[in-house]
Scaffold this active site. Structure first.
Site, mmCIF file in Angstrom:
data_model
loop_
_atom_site.group_PDB
_atom_site.id
_atom_site.type_symbol
_atom_site.label_atom_id
_atom_site.label_comp_id
_atom_site.label_asym_id
_atom_site.label_seq_id
_atom_site.Cartn_x
_atom_site.Cartn_y
_atom_site.Cartn_z
ATOM 1 N N MET A 10 0.813 -1.218 0.000
ATOM 2 C CA MET A 10 0.000 0.000 0.000
ATOM 3 C C MET A 10 0.847 1.269 0.000
ATOM 4 O O MET A 10 0.635 2.159 -0.818
ATOM 5 C CB MET A 10 -0.921 0.013 1.227
ATOM 6 C CG MET A 10 -1.967 -1.056 1.208
ATOM 7 S SD MET A 10 -3.018 -0.986 -0.248
ATOM 8 C CE MET A 10 -3.984 0.468 0.068
ATOM 9 N N GLU A 59 0.232 -4.233 9.900
ATOM 10 C CA GLU A 59 -1.046 -4.087 10.607
ATOM 11 C C GLU A 59 -0.917 -4.665 12.019
ATOM 12 O O GLU A 59 -1.465 -5.725 12.341
ATOM 13 C CB GLU A 59 -2.143 -4.806 9.792
ATOM 14 C CG GLU A 59 -3.564 -4.634 10.294
ATOM 15 C CD GLU A 59 -4.130 -3.240 10.084
ATOM 16 O OE1 GLU A 59 -3.361 -2.305 9.832
ATOM 17 O OE2 GLU A 59 -5.354 -3.095 10.183
ATOM 18 N N ASN A 97 -6.955 -1.130 -2.324
ATOM 19 C CA ASN A 97 -5.959 -1.753 -3.191
ATOM 20 C C ASN A 97 -6.624 -2.206 -4.495
ATOM 21 O O ASN A 97 -7.667 -2.858 -4.409
ATOM 22 C CB ASN A 97 -5.395 -2.964 -2.411
ATOM 23 C CG ASN A 97 -4.230 -3.612 -3.090
ATOM 24 O OD1 ASN A 97 -3.708 -3.099 -4.066
ATOM 25 N ND2 ASN A 97 -3.817 -4.756 -2.578
ATOM 26 N N HIS A 113 -8.002 5.629 4.809
ATOM 27 C CA HIS A 113 -8.001 4.230 4.406
ATOM 28 C C HIS A 113 -8.135 4.094 2.889
ATOM 29 O O HIS A 113 -9.222 4.233 2.320
ATOM 30 C CB HIS A 113 -9.136 3.477 5.127
ATOM 31 C CG HIS A 113 -9.144 2.014 4.852
ATOM 32 N ND1 HIS A 113 -10.284 1.282 4.668
ATOM 33 C CD2 HIS A 113 -8.112 1.133 4.711
ATOM 34 C CE1 HIS A 113 -9.958 0.026 4.428
ATOM 35 N NE2 HIS A 113 -8.655 -0.082 4.451
ATOM 36 N N SER A 158 -6.437 -0.914 8.213
ATOM 37 C CA SER A 158 -7.734 -1.331 7.688
ATOM 38 C C SER A 158 -8.620 -1.896 8.786
ATOM 39 O O SER A 158 -9.770 -2.211 8.528
ATOM 40 C CB SER A 158 -7.570 -2.340 6.550
ATOM 41 O OG SER A 158 -6.505 -3.192 6.784
HETATM 42 P P1 NAI Z 1 3.197 -4.654 3.722
HETATM 43 O O1 NAI Z 1 3.594 -5.736 4.649
HETATM 44 O O2 NAI Z 1 3.168 -4.952 2.251
HETATM 45 O O3 NAI Z 1 4.157 -3.409 3.924
HETATM 46 C C1 NAI Z 1 4.530 -2.880 5.164
HETATM 47 C C2 NAI Z 1 5.849 -2.163 4.982
HETATM 48 O O4 NAI Z 1 6.129 -1.432 6.145
HETATM 49 C C3 NAI Z 1 7.028 -3.090 4.750
HETATM 50 O O5 NAI Z 1 7.724 -2.677 3.581
HETATM 51 C C4 NAI Z 1 7.909 -2.907 5.977
HETATM 52 O O6 NAI Z 1 9.280 -3.005 5.690
HETATM 53 C C5 NAI Z 1 7.530 -1.527 6.421
HETATM 54 N N1 NAI Z 1 7.697 -1.274 7.855
HETATM 55 C C6 NAI Z 1 7.263 -2.029 8.877
HETATM 56 N N2 NAI Z 1 7.558 -1.426 10.042
HETATM 57 C C7 NAI Z 1 8.159 -0.270 9.751
HETATM 58 C C8 NAI Z 1 8.696 0.803 10.530
HETATM 59 N N3 NAI Z 1 8.640 0.792 11.843
HETATM 60 N N4 NAI Z 1 9.253 1.831 9.883
HETATM 61 C C9 NAI Z 1 9.314 1.866 8.536
HETATM 62 N N5 NAI Z 1 8.835 0.879 7.757
HETATM 63 C C10 NAI Z 1 8.265 -0.173 8.350
HETATM 64 O O7 NAI Z 1 1.793 -4.135 4.226
HETATM 65 P P2 NAI Z 1 0.598 -3.497 3.387
HETATM 66 O O8 NAI Z 1 -0.253 -4.553 2.825
HETATM 67 O O9 NAI Z 1 1.138 -2.432 2.493
HETATM 68 O O10 NAI Z 1 -0.264 -2.812 4.553
HETATM 69 C C11 NAI Z 1 0.157 -1.626 5.167
HETATM 70 C C12 NAI Z 1 -1.012 -1.024 5.913
HETATM 71 O O11 NAI Z 1 -2.069 -0.749 4.985
HETATM 72 C C13 NAI Z 1 -1.619 -1.940 6.953
HETATM 73 O O12 NAI Z 1 -2.032 -1.157 8.046
HETATM 74 C C14 NAI Z 1 -2.809 -2.568 6.243
HETATM 75 O O13 NAI Z 1 -3.834 -2.957 7.122
HETATM 76 C C15 NAI Z 1 -3.265 -1.400 5.401
HETATM 77 N N6 NAI Z 1 -4.038 -1.758 4.207
HETATM 78 C C16 NAI Z 1 -3.653 -2.819 3.412
HETATM 79 C C17 NAI Z 1 -4.392 -3.129 2.280
HETATM 80 C C18 NAI Z 1 -3.957 -4.231 1.373
HETATM 81 O O14 NAI Z 1 -4.724 -4.598 0.468
HETATM 82 N N7 NAI Z 1 -2.766 -4.783 1.547
HETATM 83 C C19 NAI Z 1 -5.607 -2.350 1.907
HETATM 84 C C20 NAI Z 1 -5.846 -1.222 2.765
HETATM 85 C C21 NAI Z 1 -5.104 -0.970 3.875
#
Ligand code: NAI
Length: 680
Positions: A317, A391, A442, A439, A418
Site C-alpha cells: 500500500m 497491521e 488496493n 483508508h 484497515s
Molecule cells: P506490507 O507488509 O506490504 O508493507 C509494510 C511495509 O512497512 C514493509 O515494507 C515494511 O518493511 C515496512 N515497515 C514495517 N515497520 C516499519 C517501521 N517501523 N518503519 C518503517 N517501515 C516499516 O503491508 P501493506 O499490505 O502495504 O499494509 C500496510 C497497511 O495498509 C496496513 O495497516 C494494512 O492494514 C493497510 N491496508 C492494506 C491493504 C492491502 O490490500 N494490503 C488495503 C488497505 C489498507
C-alpha cells in the site's frame, strides 16, 4: 428576447462582421447546457439567421473549459418518456439551427468539451481545440446509461467514420485534443495562444471540408452493417450485460438500422434516448453520478494544500500511495525499514508514471517529486505523514512515539490501518487530535474511494484537512467512524465469507462467481478474495470476528496455512495462469441452489443496514456511495440501500427471514431494519 434578458450567452460582433458567442453560465462554475441555456442560444441563432454574419465562433468564458455536457440535474426530472422526448427534440431543433447557418461556424474549445458540449461542437462546421493537457473531449453519455441525443450519433459518424465514432461513444472515453484531431473529431489542435488567430484564419479563408476516405463510408453499406454490428455487439457483451446496460446496444442498433437516412436516424436517436433516460439503469447511474459529486462536495474547503507528504512503509500500500501522491503533483518522501523496499517503490512508481504520463519530460518531473528517504530525514518537513506499516497496533504505536517529536506542530498524521480502531493508536501520541484514518483501497491507482476515519480524538479540523487532501489527490473522501472494518470491509466481509461457505458446501466456484456477476458485480467474490489475497481476507475476517458476529470458514484458514494465498502465489481457490484464474465449467447435470444470489447480496445488504444503525456512516446516500465506489457494487442498481427501496423493504426483510430459517442466524435481519419497515 432583449439584450438585457440574456443571462448566459454574450454576443460580440467585430468590424469584419464575425460574431463571437461567449457562454458563461452566471449561476455555475462550469458551463453546462440547461434548458434555459439552450433556449437563449436559440434566440441568438434565430437572430443570426436574420442578420447573416460572415462567420460565427462559439466559445466559453469559463477558465475550466468549453461545455461539460448537458445539465444532469434536469435528466432526473422527466415525468415520462414523452416529456424527455420533447426536451430532446428542442435540443435537435436548436442544433439544426446552428448547423444550417449560412456562414462558417467554429467551436473554439479549451478544457472540458464533453457530451452535449461535444455535440454542439459537432454541429459547427469546424472545431479548433487548445492542445493543452487539460483539454478533454468526448461523448461519455454511455456512462450515464444513455447515448448522445442531440444529433451527436449522426454527426460523430459523419465526421469521424463509424469505427472511431462508435468506439468513442461505446467506451465513453475522453480524448486529448491531439487524439481527437487524429480521429477527425476536431479539425485543429493548436496552442492556446494561437486559438483566436486560428479561428480568424478559418473565418477569413474557410477551407473545403475533407470527406472521409471511401473505405470508411463503405463500412456503412447495408450489406456490411449486419456483420459489423454483430461483431460490435459481441465486443460490448464481454464488458456490459445487455439486461443491465441497454444503451450501448441501442446505439449499435441505431446505426445499423438507420444510418442510410439522416433524418430518420436523428428522429430515432431522440426516441431511443427518451426511452433510455427514463429507464431504471439511466436513472440509477445518474444517481451514482450525483453521489460522486456529493462526495467531492464534502471536501469543498479552503484547507491549505500540503506542501510535503511523507509516507512510512513502502509495502503493497505505502509504495503505491507514495507514487500516486507524486503523480498528483505533491512532493513526497518515502521511508521504510528496508532499502530493497524503497528501490522497489521507485521501480513501480516509474512503471505507473510511464503508463499514465507517456511523455519522458513529464515522467521525469513526477519522478523528481518522489524522494527515497529510508531513514526518514523528511519527517520534520512533512505537512502530512501517512503511515502504512504492518497491521500491528504495537508496531504502529512504537512508530508514532518515535516520530511525533520530530514532526512540525501542525503536521497531520494519517494511518492507513484497515482494522485497528484509532483509539488503540492515539495513546502513543501527545497530540491525539492530529490522528485521522486515511483508508486507501488496493490497488491505489484504480480504486476511487478513501475512507476518512474519524476517531474519538480526531479534531474536526483535521478530518476536514484529510478529506481535502483526498480530493486533492483525485480521490473521493467518505467520512466514516472508527469502528471495526469501517464501512467497506465490514460490508464486504460477510459477502466474501458467504461465498466461501457456498464453496465449502460444494457449489462450483464458477457458479458462485457467475451469480454475483449476473447481479452486476464487476468480479465474482471468489475471484475477488483470490485477487485481494487470502491472507489479507483471513486477517480482516479474524479481526472483524472479534467484535461482529462473523465465523471464519475453516477452508480459508487451511488455504492460508498451505501458503496458497491467491493470485500473488499463483494459486488460491483458483489456479492462476498469466494472472487470470482458470475457471472450470460445472458438470452438465449440476443444478445449483436457487438462492445463491440472495445469499450473497442480502448478507451485504443486511450489513449495510447494521452500519447505518451503528452510525458508521451518516446516511443512506453515503452508504450507497461508499459501497459502489469501494466495492464496485452494481452501479446500475444505484447502491445497496437504493436496491432495497426499489425492491421493497418488506420483501427483502422477508427473504432474510426465510434465509435465516434455512441457514441459521447469520441471516438474522439486523435490528436496524425496523426503522425501514416502520417507514414503509
Ligand atoms: P506490507 O507488509 O506490504 O508493507 C509494510 C511495509 O512497512 C514493509 O515494507 C515494511 O518493511 C515496512 N515497515 C514495517 N515497520 C516499519 C517501521 N517501523 N518503519 C518503517 N517501515 C516499516 O503491508 P501493506 O499490505 O502495504 O499494509 C500496510 C497497511 O495498509 C496496513 O495497516 C494494512 O492494514 C493497510 N491496508 C492494506 C491493504 C492491502 O490490500 N494490503 C488495503 C488497505 C489498507
Amino acid at each position: 428576447m432583449s439584450d438585457a434578458e440574456f443571462k448566459y450567452w454574450k454576443i460580440e460582433q467585430d468590424e469584419e462582421n464575425f460574431v463571437w458567442l461567449h457562454l458563461d453560465r452566471a449561476d455555475a462554475s462550469t458551463n453546462t447546457l440547461s434548458a434555459e441555456v439552450l433556449l437563449e442560444l436559440e434566440s441568438h441563432l434565430q437572430q443570426l439567421h436574420r442578420q447573416s454574419p460572415r462567420g460565427l465562433v462559439l466559445l466559453s468564458d469559463k477558465e475550466n473549459g468549453f461545455i461539460a455536457g448537458a445539465d444532469i440535474n434536469e435528466f432526473g426530472q422527466f415525468k415520462d418518456q414523452h416529456a424527455a422526448l420533447e426536451a430532446i427534440h428542442r435540443g435537435h431543433r436548436i442544433f439544426n439551427l446552428l448547423e444550417s447557418l449560412n456562414c462558417p461556424t467554429i467551436a473554439l474549445i479549451h478544457g472540458y468539451c464533453l457530451g452535449g458540449g461535444m455535440e454542439l461542437a459537432l454541429a459547427c462546421q469546424y472545431r479548433i481545440a487548445d492542445d493543452d493537457s487539460k483539454t478533454c473531449l468526448g461523448l461519455p453519455e454511455v456512462r450515464l446509461g444513455i447515448h448522445p441525443g442531440f444529433g451527436g450519433t449522426v454527426r460523430a459518424i459523419e465526421v469521424a467514420g463509424v469505427l472511431t465514432a462508435l468506439n468513442v461513444m461505446l467506451t465513453g472515453r475522453s480524448l486529448s485534443a491531439k487524439a481527437a484531431c487524429k480521429m477527425r473529431l476536431i479539425d485543429y489542435a493548436v496552442p492556446k495562444r494561437h486559438l483566436k488567430n486560428a479561428a480568424y484564419s478559418l473565418l477569413r479563408h474557410p477551407p473545403e471540408k475533407k470527406s472521409l476516405p471511401f473505405w470508411l463510408t463503405w463500412l456503412n453499406h447495408r450489406l456490411i452493417r449486419p456483420w459489423l454490428a454483430k461483431y460490435m455487439v459481441y465486443t460490448v457483451s464481454k464488458k456490459a450485460n445487455r439486461a443491465h446496460y441497454p444503451a450501448p446496444y441501442a446505439l449499435i442498433d441505431l446505426w445499423e438500422k438507420y444510418v442510410d437516412d439522416r433524418t430518420t436516424m436523428l428522429h430515432e436517436e431522440a426516441v431511443s434516448v427518451a426511452k433510455l433516460i427514463t429507464g431504471k439503469t439511466a436513472q440509477n447511474l445518474i444517481r451514482v453520478f450525483n453521489l460522486q459529486e456529493s462526495l467531492k462536495d464534502l471536501a469543498k474547503t479552503d484547507a491549505a494544500r500540503p506542501r510535503h507528504v511523507h509516507v512510512i512503509g513502502g509495502g503493497v500500500m505505502g509504495g503505491d500511495i507514495a507514487a500516486w501522491c507524486a503523480l498528483q503533483g505533491f512532493n513526497v518522501s518515502i521511508q521504510d525499514n528496508r532499502h530493497e523496499t524503497i528501490a522497489r517503490v521507485m521501480k513501480t512508481a516509474y512503471g505507473l508514471f510511464k503508463k499514465r504520463l507517456k511523455h519522458p519530460r513529464i515522467i521525469k518531473t513526477s519522478l523528481d517529486k518522489l524522494m527515497p528517504d529510508q531513514p526518514g530525514y523528511n519527517l520534520s518537513r512533512a505537512d502530512i505523514v501517512i503511515e502504512a506499516i504492518f497491521e500491528d497496533p504495537d508496531v504502529k504505536r512504537e512508530l508514532f512515539r518515535k516520530i511525533e517529536p520530530q514532526l512540525k506542530d501542525t503536521a497531520l498524521i494519517c494511518t492507513n490501518t484497515s482494522s485497528i480502531p484509532l483509539e488503540d493508536l492515539t495513546e502513543a501520541l501527545d497530540k491525539p487530535e492530529r490522528l485521522v484514518g486515511l483508508h486507501f483501497f488496493n490497488p491505489v491507482a484504480k480504486m476511487p474511494l478513501i475512507e476518512i476515519v474519524k476517531g474519538k480524538h480526531s479534531s474536526d479540523e483535521n478530518v476536514i484537512r484529510a478529506s481535502a487532501f483526498a480530493k486533492a489527490i483525485s480521490r473521493l473522501p467518505l467520512p466514516v467512524s472508527s469502528s471495526p472494518g469501517f464501512l467497506v470491509n465490514r460490508v464486504l466481509m460477510p459477502y466474501l465469507i458467504e461465498a466461501v461457505i457456498l464453496a465449502e458446501d460444494g457449489v462450483p466456484l464458477k457458479v458462485i462467481d457467475d451469480e454475483a456477476v449476473n447481479f452486476g458485480m464487476p468480479m465474482g467474490p471468489i475471484e475477488l478474495a483470490d485477487t485481494v489475497g487470502l491472507d489479507i481476507c483471513l486477517k480482516v475476517a479474524e479481526i472483524l470476528s472479534q467484535s461482529l458476529d462473523i465465523d471464519v470458514p475453516d477452508i480459508l484458514k487451511e488455504l492460508v496455512e498451505r501458503g496458497t494465498l491467491g493470485k500473488k502465489t499463483g494459486k488460491g481457490f483458483y489456479t492462476f495462469k498469466k494472472g487470470k484464474p482458470v475457471k472450470m465449467q460445472a458438470d452438465k447435470d449440476y443444478t445449483p441452489p436457487v438462492d445463491i444470489q440472495e445469499r450473497l447480496i442480502l448478507r451485504m445488504v443486511n450489513e449495510v443496514v447494521a452500519c447505518l444503525r451503528d452510525n458508521v456512516v451518516e446516511n443512506e446516500e453515503l452508504a450507497d456511495a461508499g459501497i459502489i465506489f469501494g466495492t464496485g457494487f452494481a452501479p446500475f442498481r444505484g447502491g445497496p440501500m437504493h436496491y432495497v427501496h426499489e425492491r421493497g423493504e418488506q420483501q427483502v426483510y422477508k427473504m432474510l427471514e426465510k434465509l435465516q430459517q434455512r441457514y441459521g442466524k447469520r441471516f438474522q435481519p439486523d435490528p436496524g431494519w425496523q426503522q425501514w419497515l416502520k417507514e414503509a
